[in-house]
Design a protein around this motif. Structure first.
Motif, PDB file in Angstrom:
ATOM      1  N   LEU A  59     -19.906 -24.599  21.615  1.00  0.00           N
ATOM      2  CA  LEU A  59     -19.595 -23.243  21.193  1.00  0.00           C
ATOM      3  C   LEU A  59     -20.551 -22.761  20.105  1.00  0.00           C
ATOM      4  CD1 LEU A  59     -15.702 -23.572  21.181  1.00  0.00           C
ATOM      5  CD2 LEU A  59     -17.089 -22.300  22.830  1.00  0.00           C
ATOM      6  N   GLN A  60     -21.021 -23.690  19.291  1.00  0.00           N
ATOM      7  CA  GLN A  60     -21.989 -23.322  18.248  1.00  0.00           C
ATOM      8  C   GLN A  60     -23.257 -22.744  18.872  1.00  0.00           C
ATOM      9  OE1 GLN A  60     -23.843 -26.577  16.099  1.00  0.00           O
ATOM     10  NE2 GLN A  60     -23.931 -25.382  14.202  1.00  0.00           N
ATOM     11  N   GLU A  61     -23.687 -23.315  19.988  1.00  0.00           N
ATOM     12  CA  GLU A  61     -24.869 -22.791  20.667  1.00  0.00           C
ATOM     13  C   GLU A  61     -24.636 -21.362  21.123  1.00  0.00           C
ATOM     14  OE1 GLU A  61     -26.056 -25.338  23.843  1.00  0.00           O
ATOM     15  OE2 GLU A  61     -26.185 -27.135  22.583  1.00  0.00           O
ATOM     16  N   ALA A  62     -23.401 -21.051  21.519  1.00  0.00           N
ATOM     17  CA  ALA A  62     -23.062 -19.698  21.952  1.00  0.00           C
ATOM     18  C   ALA A  62     -22.778 -18.773  20.772  1.00  0.00           C
ATOM     19  CB  ALA A  62     -21.851 -19.733  22.878  1.00  0.00           C
ATOM     20  N   ALA A  63     -22.819 -19.340  19.556  1.00  0.00           N
ATOM     21  CA  ALA A  63     -22.611 -18.557  18.331  1.00  0.00           C
ATOM     22  C   ALA A  63     -23.895 -18.532  17.507  1.00  0.00           C
ATOM     23  CB  ALA A  63     -21.463 -19.131  17.517  1.00  0.00           C
ATOM     24  N   TYR A  64     -25.008 -18.613  18.233  1.00  0.00           N
ATOM     25  CA  TYR A  64     -26.327 -18.477  17.600  1.00  0.00           C
ATOM     26  C   TYR A  64     -26.570 -19.515  16.512  1.00  0.00           C
ATOM     27  CZ  TYR A  64     -25.321 -14.106  19.964  1.00  0.00           C
ATOM     28  OH  TYR A  64     -24.917 -13.178  20.904  1.00  0.00           O
ATOM     29  N   GLY A  65     -25.988 -20.703  16.715  1.00  0.00           N
ATOM     30  CA  GLY A  65     -26.263 -21.821  15.826  1.00  0.00           C
ATOM     31  C   GLY A  65     -25.573 -21.771  14.483  1.00  0.00           C
ATOM     32  N   GLN A  66     -24.611 -20.905  14.299  1.00  0.00           N
ATOM     33  CA  GLN A  66     -23.955 -20.802  12.997  1.00  0.00           C
ATOM     34  C   GLN A  66     -23.267 -22.130  12.648  1.00  0.00           C
ATOM     35  OE1 GLN A  66     -22.323 -16.682  12.001  1.00  0.00           O
ATOM     36  NE2 GLN A  66     -22.238 -16.664  14.240  1.00  0.00           N
ATOM     37  N   SER A  67     -23.628 -22.646  11.480  1.00  0.00           N
ATOM     38  CA  SER A  67     -23.273 -24.020  11.125  1.00  0.00           C
ATOM     39  C   SER A  67     -21.788 -24.234  10.868  1.00  0.00           C
ATOM     40  CB  SER A  67     -24.062 -24.458   9.892  1.00  0.00           C
ATOM     41  OG  SER A  67     -23.707 -23.674   8.751  1.00  0.00           O
ATOM     42  N   GLN A  68     -21.059 -23.177  10.524  1.00  0.00           N
ATOM     43  CA  GLN A  68     -19.652 -23.363  10.169  1.00  0.00           C
ATOM     44  C   GLN A  68     -18.831 -23.920  11.331  1.00  0.00           C
ATOM     45  OE1 GLN A  68     -21.502 -20.586   9.765  1.00  0.00           O
ATOM     46  NE2 GLN A  68     -20.779 -19.323   8.068  1.00  0.00           N
ATOM     47  N   LEU A  69     -19.288 -23.680  12.566  1.00  0.00           N
ATOM     48  CA  LEU A  69     -18.523 -24.153  13.716  1.00  0.00           C
ATOM     49  C   LEU A  69     -18.472 -25.673  13.791  1.00  0.00           C
ATOM     50  CD1 LEU A  69     -19.281 -21.131  14.551  1.00  0.00           C
ATOM     51  CD2 LEU A  69     -18.837 -21.912  16.874  1.00  0.00           C
ATOM     52  N   THR A  70     -19.503 -26.325  13.278  1.00  0.00           N
ATOM     53  CA  THR A  70     -19.522 -27.786  13.321  1.00  0.00           C
ATOM     54  C   THR A  70     -19.368 -28.417  11.942  1.00  0.00           C
ATOM     55  OG1 THR A  70     -21.953 -27.679  13.308  1.00  0.00           O
ATOM     56  CG2 THR A  70     -20.865 -27.954  15.442  1.00  0.00           C
ATOM     57  N   GLU A  71     -19.709 -27.712  10.883  1.00  0.00           N
ATOM     58  CA  GLU A  71     -19.513 -28.253   9.538  1.00  0.00           C
ATOM     59  C   GLU A  71     -18.052 -28.149   9.118  1.00  0.00           C
ATOM     60  OE1 GLU A  71     -23.948 -27.365   7.645  1.00  0.00           O
ATOM     61  OE2 GLU A  71     -22.243 -26.080   7.116  1.00  0.00           O
ATOM     62  N   GLY A  72     -17.354 -27.135   9.612  1.00  0.00           N
ATOM     63  CA  GLY A  72     -15.917 -27.051   9.383  1.00  0.00           C
ATOM     64  C   GLY A  72     -15.210 -28.095  10.225  1.00  0.00           C
ATOM     65  N   SER A  73     -13.924 -28.254  10.001  1.00  0.00           N
ATOM     66  CA  SER A  73     -13.171 -29.277  10.743  1.00  0.00           C
ATOM     67  C   SER A  73     -12.368 -28.694  11.901  1.00  0.00           C
ATOM     68  CB  SER A  73     -12.228 -30.025   9.796  1.00  0.00           C
ATOM     69  OG  SER A  73     -11.357 -29.131   9.119  1.00  0.00           O
ATOM     70  N   HIS A  74     -12.125 -27.386  11.862  1.00  0.00           N
ATOM     71  CA  HIS A  74     -11.336 -26.737  12.909  1.00  0.00           C
ATOM     72  C   HIS A  74     -11.957 -25.390  13.248  1.00  0.00           C
ATOM     73  CE1 HIS A  74      -8.566 -29.519  10.939  1.00  0.00           C
ATOM     74  NE2 HIS A  74      -7.793 -29.486  12.012  1.00  0.00           N
ATOM     75  N   LEU A  75     -11.811 -24.998  14.495  1.00  0.00           N
ATOM     76  CA  LEU A  75     -12.253 -23.673  14.929  1.00  0.00           C
ATOM     77  C   LEU A  75     -11.094 -22.985  15.636  1.00  0.00           C
ATOM     78  CD1 LEU A  75     -14.485 -21.532  15.429  1.00  0.00           C
ATOM     79  CD2 LEU A  75     -14.978 -22.737  17.578  1.00  0.00           C
ATOM     80  N   LEU A  76     -10.716 -21.823  15.121  1.00  0.00           N
ATOM     81  CA  LEU A  76      -9.705 -21.016  15.795  1.00  0.00           C
ATOM     82  C   LEU A  76     -10.410 -19.960  16.632  1.00  0.00           C
ATOM     83  CD1 LEU A  76      -7.060 -20.377  12.975  1.00  0.00           C
ATOM     84  CD2 LEU A  76      -7.430 -22.416  14.386  1.00  0.00           C
ATOM     85  N   VAL A  77     -10.067 -19.904  17.895  1.00  0.00           N
ATOM     86  CA  VAL A  77     -10.604 -18.892  18.803  1.00  0.00           C
ATOM     87  C   VAL A  77      -9.457 -17.980  19.211  1.00  0.00           C
ATOM     88  CG1 VAL A  77     -11.704 -18.446  21.035  1.00  0.00           C
ATOM     89  CG2 VAL A  77     -12.444 -20.397  19.646  1.00  0.00           C
ATOM     90  N   PHE A  78      -9.589 -16.699  18.902  1.00  0.00           N
ATOM     91  CA  PHE A  78      -8.581 -15.707  19.266  1.00  0.00           C
ATOM     92  C   PHE A  78      -9.028 -15.025  20.559  1.00  0.00           C
ATOM     93  CE2 PHE A  78      -8.084 -16.451  14.829  1.00  0.00           C
ATOM     94  CZ  PHE A  78      -6.747 -16.226  14.517  1.00  0.00           C
TER      95      PHE A  78
END
Length: 210
Positions: A59-78
């Motif tokens: 999903l990070q690749e689809a979010a233009y590499g934004q680091s929070q998607l993998t540096e954070g521990s959880h991702l909420l998708v609405f």
């Protein structure tokens, strides 16, 4: 105070992957989102709580590499409904009638009128309406995260179609509308952490009409 917590929060740019958010706090944030008010109580969205590192990397690749998607521990998708249909609205009626005995007749009258307005509309109009309800839930999640001192970053900067593909949302009748990584700020590595919070003054965006 709650307003102090809102001043504490900011759109965290860099998170510390060695400091995951405790699961009990994530559960409270998700519950706050679930409790958010929505138009006619339809709750026309689904929240995906993603912990899996490999999935978050995709999903990070689809979010233009934004680091929070993998540096954070959880991702909420609405993800919001792609449209309304009779079955989705009827399910709400059934739940309300079951949990509020004696209200079926009143509920049927209200939601039949709602269906007469919603169902003839085009799917895009309905999807936009559903997305706005998801944003209310996002707001509750953000406020709860602040109250719990959990760092977060609301994001619209991603390829929604790719998110939908990766998560298989089309088959579920859903569309990704906004995402919220949760984690712990890396105060030393985040350029935004020491910055003063900037908002327009109240007189520019608030008008009292007494």
């Amino acid at each position: 105070m709650f307003l102090d917590k809102l001043n504490w929060r900011y759109a965290t740019k860099k998170m510390d992957p060695s400091k995951p958010v405790p699961e009990e706090k994530v559960a409270k944030i998700v519950e706050a989102a679930r409790m958010a008010p929505t138009s006619s109580g339809l709750q026309p969205f689904h929240i995906f709580v993603i912990r899996n590192k490999e999935l978050r990397a995709k999903l990070q690749e689809a979010a233009y590499g934004q680091s929070q998607l993998t540096e954070g521990s959880h991702l909420l998708v609405f993800a919001a409904y792609d449209t309304y249909d009779g079955a989705r609205i009827d399910a709400v009626v059934d739940q309300h009638a079951a949990e509020r005995p004696g209200t079926r007749e009143r509920l049927d009258a209200y939601y039949d009128r709602l269906k007469s307005m919603y169902l003839p509309r085009d799917a895009r109009t309905n999807a936009d309406h559903a997305a706005r309800q998801a944003y209310i839930a996002l707001g509750f999640a953000l406020a709860a995260a602040a109250e719990l001192e959990v760092d977060s970053t609301p994001m619209e900067g991603f390829d929604a179609a790719k998110f939908d593909e990766i998560l298989g949302l089309q088959d579920k009748g859903l569309k990704t509308v906004v995402i919220l990584p949760l984690g712990t700020r890396d105060a030393e590595g985040d350029w935004l952490a020491p910055m003063k919070k900037v908002r327009k003054p109240a007189y520019e965006i608030v008008t009292d009409l007494d």
